[in-house]
Design an enzyme around this catalytic site. Structure first.
Site, PDB file in Angstrom:
ATOM      1  CB  ALA A 149       5.579   8.628   0.768  1.00 15.93           C
ATOM      2  N   GLY A 150       4.052   7.305  -1.625  1.00 12.55           N
ATOM      3  CA  GLY A 150       3.116   7.558  -2.728  1.00 12.55           C
ATOM      4  C   GLY A 150       1.715   7.432  -2.190  1.00 12.55           C
ATOM      5  CG  HIS A 151       0.322   9.210   0.829  1.00 13.50           C
ATOM      6  ND1 HIS A 151       0.573  10.076   1.852  1.00 13.50           N
ATOM      7  CD2 HIS A 151       0.912   8.051   1.192  1.00 13.50           C
ATOM      8  CE1 HIS A 151       1.283   9.472   2.787  1.00 13.50           C
ATOM      9  NE2 HIS A 151       1.503   8.239   2.396  1.00 13.50           N
ATOM     10  CE  LYS A 169       1.051   5.847   5.400  1.00 14.62           C
ATOM     11  NZ  LYS A 169       1.244   4.529   4.772  1.00 14.62           N
ATOM     12  CG  ASP A 222       2.509   0.625  -0.142  1.00 12.05           C
ATOM     13  OD1 ASP A 222       2.664   1.817  -0.455  1.00 12.05           O
ATOM     14  OD2 ASP A 222       3.370  -0.244  -0.287  1.00 12.05           O
ATOM     15  CD  GLN A 242       8.018   6.095   3.845  1.00 13.88           C
ATOM     16  OE1 GLN A 242       8.286   6.871   4.740  1.00 13.88           O
ATOM     17  NE2 GLN A 242       7.932   6.504   2.601  1.00 13.88           N
ATOM     18  CE  LYS A 266     -11.825   5.886   1.469  1.00 16.69           C
ATOM     19  NZ  LYS A 266     -12.816   4.940   1.034  1.00 16.69           N
ATOM     20  CB  THR A 288       8.916   1.758  -7.417  1.00 18.43           C
ATOM     21  OG1 THR A 288       8.162   0.848  -6.602  1.00 18.43           O
ATOM     22  CG2 THR A 288       9.785   2.631  -6.540  1.00 18.43           C
TER      23      THR A 288
HETATM   24  P1  IMP Z   1      13.739   3.715   0.938  1.00 20.06           P
HETATM   25  O1  IMP Z   1      12.732   4.399   1.779  1.00 20.06           O
HETATM   26  O2  IMP Z   1      13.689   4.137  -0.508  1.00 20.06           O
HETATM   27  O3  IMP Z   1      15.124   3.792   1.496  1.00 20.06           O
HETATM   28  O4  IMP Z   1      13.370   2.146   0.919  1.00 20.06           O
HETATM   29  C1  IMP Z   1      13.507   1.338   2.082  1.00 20.06           C
HETATM   30  C2  IMP Z   1      12.390   0.313   2.159  1.00 20.06           C
HETATM   31  O5  IMP Z   1      11.160   0.960   2.447  1.00 20.06           O
HETATM   32  C3  IMP Z   1      12.142  -0.488   0.868  1.00 20.06           C
HETATM   33  O6  IMP Z   1      11.712  -1.794   1.224  1.00 20.06           O
HETATM   34  C4  IMP Z   1      11.007   0.256   0.219  1.00 20.06           C
HETATM   35  O7  IMP Z   1      10.270  -0.571  -0.660  1.00 20.06           O
HETATM   36  C5  IMP Z   1      10.199   0.644   1.451  1.00 20.06           C
HETATM   37  N1  IMP Z   1       9.358   1.828   1.243  1.00 20.06           N
HETATM   38  C6  IMP Z   1       9.753   3.106   1.204  1.00 20.06           C
HETATM   39  N2  IMP Z   1       8.707   3.933   1.023  1.00 20.06           N
HETATM   40  C7  IMP Z   1       7.618   3.145   0.968  1.00 20.06           C
HETATM   41  C8  IMP Z   1       6.221   3.417   0.835  1.00 20.06           C
HETATM   42  O8  IMP Z   1       5.749   4.568   0.745  1.00 20.06           O
HETATM   43  N3  IMP Z   1       5.406   2.328   0.840  1.00 20.06           N
HETATM   44  C9  IMP Z   1       5.871   1.065   0.971  1.00 20.06           C
HETATM   45  N4  IMP Z   1       7.173   0.770   1.102  1.00 20.06           N
HETATM   46  C10 IMP Z   1       8.033   1.798   1.101  1.00 20.06           C
END
Ligand code: IMP
Length: 431
Positions: free
Chosen positions: A39-41, A16, A13, A224, A18, A302
Site C-alpha cells: 500500500a502507499g498512502h 484513502k 489508489d 487497496q 487523504k 512502485t
Molecule cells: P500484491 O499486493 O503485491 O500481491 O499485488 C497484487 C495486485 O494488487 C497487483 O495488481 C498490484 O498492483 C495491486 N496492488 C497492491 N497494492 C496496491 C495498492 O496499494 N494500490 C493499488 N494496487 C495495489
C-alpha cells in the site's frame, strides 16, 4: 459513534490516505487491518508530502495512536525504514505506535518467491508489487508462517525459521533455480530488527477493544480496494488480503457489532495498477494519458503508471453492497475539470447479455463492454472548493448522478490533494 471503517471501492489508489488524514483529528486511534507495504498512502500536509506504506496515515496528527493490526503482513526492515523517516521529519512515535504480536512477518524468501513466481507466470502474471505479500499470506493460511510474537522468543523463532527455510530453499532451488537463504544470516538480521521493534509490539486487539469500551473513537484504515479483495475482487488479479470492510474485524480482533459506520472512498474516475480486467479503461490517445497526467496517476509504492478510465458505477455499486457502505467520499473531482463530456458506466454487455454486476470469472469480465451514460462537463476549476453549493452546476449534476446510480449517499467530496481542499457534507463520526 466510536468505530468507523474506511475502505477503497475500486482497485485501490482512491485517495484513502487523504480521507483518513481528514478524519483522524476526530479519532483517538487509527488502525491498519490488512495488506502490507504494498500500500502507499499519500498525504499532503502544508508544503510537505508524506507517503506511508505500513503505518496508519492518521499518525501524522499529534497525539493520535497508530495500530498495525494482526491482519497485516510486516516486513520489519520496511517498517523500521518508515519509522526512521517519520522520526527524522519530527514525528515522534513513542507510545503512539503499536504492532500486533499476531501479525505475520514477510521474510526474504517471500519476496524472492513473489518475484520468481511472477517471472514464471509470463503472460498470466498478476503485476504484483514484488513485496512478498502473496507468499506471506499463503504461508499464513498454510499455517507455516512466522509471526511478530515469535521474534520475542529467539529459540522458537530460530526453530520455525529453520523449518521454513528447509522447505523454501528447496522450492527456490528446484523450481526457480535461484539461491536460497542462510538460516543464521536471516536469524541475526531479524533479531536486530526485533531489538528496535520490541517497544512497539503489543496485544493490539486488547488495546482496541479497551479503547472502544472506554468510548474512544477508532478509525479503521483500509488499504487497496474492493476489487483487489482476495474473495470479492477480480480474482486472481487481486491482492492476497481482505480489503473489504469484513477485513477490519478479522484483521484487528474487534467484533462486527462494534463497527458503526463504513465509509467507501471512490475516485471520480477509475484507475488500476497491475494486470487484470478493467472495462472502462481508456486507451492512451482516447483520454487515458490525459487523465493520468492531470490526476498524476503514478503508483505511490512502485511508481508504475496507472491505467485510467471512466467512473464505473457497476464496480462502485458492487462495493456499496459488499462493504455495507454507509456513505461515499468522492475524490479527485477536480481532475475532470477540463473534460467536455464525462462518461459513467452504468452496466456491461457481454455477448448478447446485459450485466449489472461483476462476473466471478476474470476471463468473462475481460469480455465485458461498458454501457455509458454521458454527462456534460463543467469546464471550470473546482480546485479547492470547500462548499457543495459553490460547485459548478454540472459538477453537482455529475455527483448526484453518481450517488443515484451506485445507490449510496455522498458525505465527502475532495477537490485537491491538500487537507483543506475538501467538501464535507457529513462528518464520519457524526451520529
Ligand atoms: P500484491 O499486493 O503485491 O500481491 O499485488 C497484487 C495486485 O494488487 C497487483 O495488481 C498490484 O498492483 C495491486 N496492488 C497492491 N497494492 C496496491 C495498492 O496499494 N494500490 C493499488 N494496487 C495495489
Amino acid at each position: 459513534m466510536p468505530a468507523v471503517v474506511i475502505v477503497g471501492t475500486q482497485w485501490g489508489d482512491e485517495g484513502k490516505g487523504k480521507i483518513v488524514d481528514l478524519l483522524a483529528p476526530q479519532a483517538d486511534l487509527i488502525v491498519r487491518f490488512q495488506g502490507g507495504h504494498n500500500a502507499g498512502h499519500t498525504v499532503v500536509v502544508g508544503q510537505e508530502q508524506f507517503v506511508l506504506h505500513l503505518i496508519p496515515s492518521g499518525i501524522l496528527h499529534p497525539g493520535k495512536i497508530g495500530v498495525i493490526g494482526n491482519g497485516i503482513v510486516i516486513d520489519p526492515a520496511a517498517l523500521l525504514e518508515e519509522i526512521d523517516s517519520l522520526t527524522a521529519r519530527g514525528i515522534d512515535l513513542k507510545d503512539r505506535l503499536f504492532i500486533s504480536h499476531r501479525a505475520h512477518l514477510i521474510m526474504p524468501y517471500h519476496k524472492a518467491i513473489d518475484k520468481e513466481s511472477e517471472k514464471h507466470k509470463g503472460t498470466r502474471k498478476i503485476g504484483t508489487t514484488g513485496r512478498g505479500i502473496g507468499p506471506t499470506y499463503a504461508d499464513k493460511m498454510a499455517r507455516v508462517g512466522l509471526r511478530v510474537a515469535d521474534l520475542l522468543d529467539p529459540d522458537v523463532f530460530r526453530q520455525k525459521l529453520t523449518n521454513s527455510l528447509a522447505e523454501m530453499n528447496y522450492l527456490l532451488g528446484r523450481l526457480y533455480s535461484v539461491k536460497g537463504f542462510d538460516v543464521e544470516t536471516v536469524y541475526h538480521d531479524y533479531l536486530s530488527y526485533t531489538a528496535r521493534l520490541k517497544a512497539y509490539i503489543a496485544d493490539t486487539a486488547e488495546i482496541l477493544n479497551d479503547a472502544l469500551a472506554a468510548n474512544r473513537r477508532v478509525l479503521f484504515e483500509g488499504a487497496q480496494g474492493t476489487l483487489l479483495d482476495v474473495d470479492h475482487g477480480t480474482y486472481p488479479f487481486v491482492t492476497s488480503s481482505s480489503a473489504t470492510s469484513g477485513g477490519a474485524t478479522t484483521g484487528t480482533g474487534v467484533g462486527p457489532t462494534r463497527i458503526d459506520r463504513v465509509l467507501g472512498v471512490a475516485k471520480a474516475y477509475s484507475t488500476r495498477v497491475g494486470e487484470g480486467p478493467f472495462p472502462t479503461e481508456l486507451g492512451e490517445d482516447q483520454g487515458g494519458a490525459a487523465l493520468r497526467e492531470r490526476g498524476q496517476e503514478f503508483g505511490a509504492t512502485t511508481g508504475r503508471a496507472r491505467r485510467c478510465g471512466w467512473f464505473d458505477a457497476v464496480v462502485v455499486r458492487y462495493a456499496v453492497r459488499i462493504n455495507g457502505l454507509s456513505a461515499l467520499a468522492i475524490t479527485k473531482l477536480d481532475v475532470l475539470d477540463e473534460c467536455t463530456d464525462i462518461k459513467i458506466c452504468v452496466e456491461y454487455r457481454r455477448g448478447g447479455e446485459r450485466l449489472t454486476t461483476i462476473p466471478a470469472v476474470a476471463e468473462h469480465y475481460e469480455q465485458c463492454v461498458p454501457v455509458y451514460e454521458t454527462l456534460p462537463g463543467w469546464k471550470q476549476s473546482t480546485v479547492g472548493i470547500t462548499r457543495y453549493e459553490d460547485l459548478p452546476l454540472n459538477a453537482k449534476r455529475y455527483l448526484e448522478r453518481l450517488a443515484a446510480v451506485v445507490g449510496c449517499p455522498l458525505d465527502v467530496v475532495s477537490t485537491g490533494s491538500k487537507r483543506d481542499q475538501t467538501i464535507v457534507m457529513r462528518g464520519a463520526f457524526d451520529a
